[in-house]
Design a protein around this motif. Sequence first.
Motif, PDB file in Angstrom:
ATOM      1  N   ALA A 151       0.654  -1.222  -0.110  1.00 33.31           N
ATOM      2  CA  ALA A 151       0.029  -0.016  -0.164  1.00 33.31           C
ATOM      3  C   ALA A 151       0.789   1.324  -0.094  1.00 33.31           C
ATOM      4  N   GLY A 152       2.318   1.095   0.030  1.00 38.74           N
ATOM      5  CA  GLY A 152       3.142   2.130  -0.039  1.00 38.74           C
ATOM      6  C   GLY A 152       3.423   2.818   1.126  1.00 38.74           C
ATOM      7  N   ARG A 153       3.343   2.070   2.342  1.00 36.49           N
ATOM      8  CA  ARG A 153       3.772   2.377   3.569  1.00 36.49           C
ATOM      9  C   ARG A 153       5.162   2.140   3.832  1.00 36.49           C
ATOM     10  N   SER A 154       6.058   2.825   4.682  1.00 41.06           N
ATOM     11  CA  SER A 154       6.888   2.369   5.074  1.00 41.06           C
ATOM     12  C   SER A 154       7.011   1.316   6.365  1.00 41.06           C
ATOM     13  N   VAL A 155       7.595   0.247   6.012  1.00 44.47           N
ATOM     14  CA  VAL A 155       7.301  -0.794   7.063  1.00 44.47           C
ATOM     15  C   VAL A 155       8.569  -1.412   7.652  1.00 44.47           C
ATOM     16  N   LEU A 156       8.761  -1.710   8.701  1.00 53.53           N
ATOM     17  CA  LEU A 156       9.933  -2.351   9.273  1.00 53.53           C
ATOM     18  C   LEU A 156       9.405  -3.588  10.430  1.00 53.53           C
ATOM     19  N   LEU A 157       9.949  -4.623   9.972  1.00 52.49           N
ATOM     20  CA  LEU A 157       9.532  -5.580  10.748  1.00 52.49           C
ATOM     21  C   LEU A 157      10.892  -6.250  11.805  1.00 52.49           C
ATOM     22  N   LEU A 158      10.667  -6.537  12.847  1.00 52.29           N
ATOM     23  CA  LEU A 158      11.698  -6.924  13.656  1.00 52.29           C
ATOM     24  C   LEU A 158      11.234  -8.424  14.208  1.00 52.29           C
ATOM     25  N   GLU A 159      12.422  -9.284  14.111  1.00 59.80           N
ATOM     26  CA  GLU A 159      12.171 -10.713  14.438  1.00 59.80           C
ATOM     27  C   GLU A 159      13.347 -10.986  15.531  1.00 59.80           C
ATOM     28  N   ARG A 160      12.949 -11.702  16.363  1.00 59.29           N
ATOM     29  CA  ARG A 160      13.990 -12.150  17.505  1.00 59.29           C
ATOM     30  C   ARG A 160      14.973 -13.226  16.944  1.00 59.29           C
ATOM     31  N   LEU A 161      14.451 -14.021  16.293  1.00 55.35           N
ATOM     32  CA  LEU A 161      15.080 -15.084  15.885  1.00 55.35           C
ATOM     33  C   LEU A 161      15.859 -14.995  14.679  1.00 55.35           C
ATOM     34  N   GLY A 162      16.672 -16.123  14.205  1.00 56.44           N
ATOM     35  CA  GLY A 162      17.676 -15.644  12.965  1.00 56.44           C
ATOM     36  C   GLY A 162      16.926 -15.942  11.771  1.00 56.44           C
TER      37      GLY A 162
END
Length: 542
Positions: free
Chosen positions: A42-53
């Motif tokens: 949809a054109g949004r700035s997105v950051l996904l943070l994941e604990r595992l590798g």
Amino acid sequence: MTTLGATNGQGSSRQPYRDVYDDVIVGGGHNGLVAAAYLARAGRSVLLLERLGGTGGAAISTRPFAGVDARLSRYSYLVSLLPGKIVRDLGLDFAVRKRSVSSYTPYRAEARGGRPDGLFVGGDTGRTRESFRRLTGSDRAYEAWREFYATTGRVAERVFPTLTEPLPTRAGLKERIGDEAAWRMLFEEPLGQAVEDRFEDDLVRGVVLTDALIGTFAGAHDASLAQNRCFLYHVIGGGTGDWDVPVGGMGALTDALAGAARAAGAQIATRHEVLRIDTDGRGPAEVVFRTATGEGRVAGRTVLVNASPRALAELLGEEAPEPAAEGAQLKVNMLLRRLPRLRDASVDPRQAFAGTFHVAEGYANLERAHAEAASGELPSVPPSEVYCHSLTDPSILGPELVEQGCQTLTLFGLHTPARLFERDNQGTREVLLTATLAQLDEHLAEPVTDCLAFDADGRPCIEAKTPLDLERDLRLPGGHIFHRDLSWPYREPGGEGDAGAAGRWGVETPYANVLLCGAGAVRGGGVSGVPGHNAAMAVLGR
């Protein structure tokens, strides 16, 4: 624009993230990936943070046995609730296959001198009818079965499409179903009543009840109706209730989702453990995380949390919701050199294990096992169900293993709540595994352990996971595979689900800029992507 990133404790910036993203997603399980893909597209700035590798959470494929080219769906293993809409919307290169047999339940035909036999369901209609007739002596049970599942099929056709729509009210969903008797059976009365009213045979009753118990610790007549909610989600998938096999294993789905999110422009940062979310509910929320080099922080105009409600409360520094969630299953993965022979020599093991192979799942034994576990004891006759992924999808095995005739087996044990393992997880796991495999062996012409393959270090290819193991590995609260008891797929006016855009989608929290997008959301549970889709729709609909 200034940056907020991980630091080494002395102020030097690592990972130059922008200070404010449109959306920060906490947790890279399949629901977080679905949300990331929709929002980035949809054109949004997105950051996904994941604990595992790596991403995927419980929906992953892995090689658990050293030096063995078998890529198993280690935790979750079948797909039912994933809407085709999500696959199409995100352009996923992902496919499922139908199983050739729905289920096989072995038993000893006492009326014929204890001869081994089995109840086949699915595939050929004539064989299914004859199988019921051999078990019960008439066609009544088969006709009752057809009528019962015709009813759940009609409910499925009406309910499943609503999972990716704004939450209907209770009255609205009831009207949409349009069947007073079906509504009462599934939504108002304990499922045990319907099972006992419609079926006479203990084995048939048990096969029906099992769908109410997967990942749910409840009896057939529990007043909470937790068993009804579990049953509902197990029979509405895809509008048919079919449980399909993910081609390439469950990791094929989450790999495709991660690829779609990245292609749309989402940033995915693994080995970033979120420690805290600071928000007043109005401006951008600050997300504090930890990496191998130190702590960092970013901000999101909206933060979507793909974790349990308990984990969300901890991140917000608030008291965890009650009651505490508790998982109740034993998950066992095996690689076999060959499928074991059955005591019922008239049945090809490739047919018996192609669907769900029910073990010790008669109705009376399921109720007894629940009562024993509720009193703090391991079930004396532990019930379980077994399934062979590689019969439907041999691609999860390397060419050499296929040539050798190797097969996988997944066993899912019921009525083993986390509380039973608290004193001695490892010791209790071994006792339960031995007892569970002994029940399977009752129906085999050879012990299943005699058929196990061996890894590169000479160890048998078998692993077992208790609820406490799942809590340790995946941070599932109490090992609960649905994060908490499943919810009804509707809302009450003025109640949960009636608080703006987020509430209309069942993903709201006490903070307007923090949404729940994991299995603990309304209409969560299972590998569905529904909470991720619905959280994204709530954001985009504001």
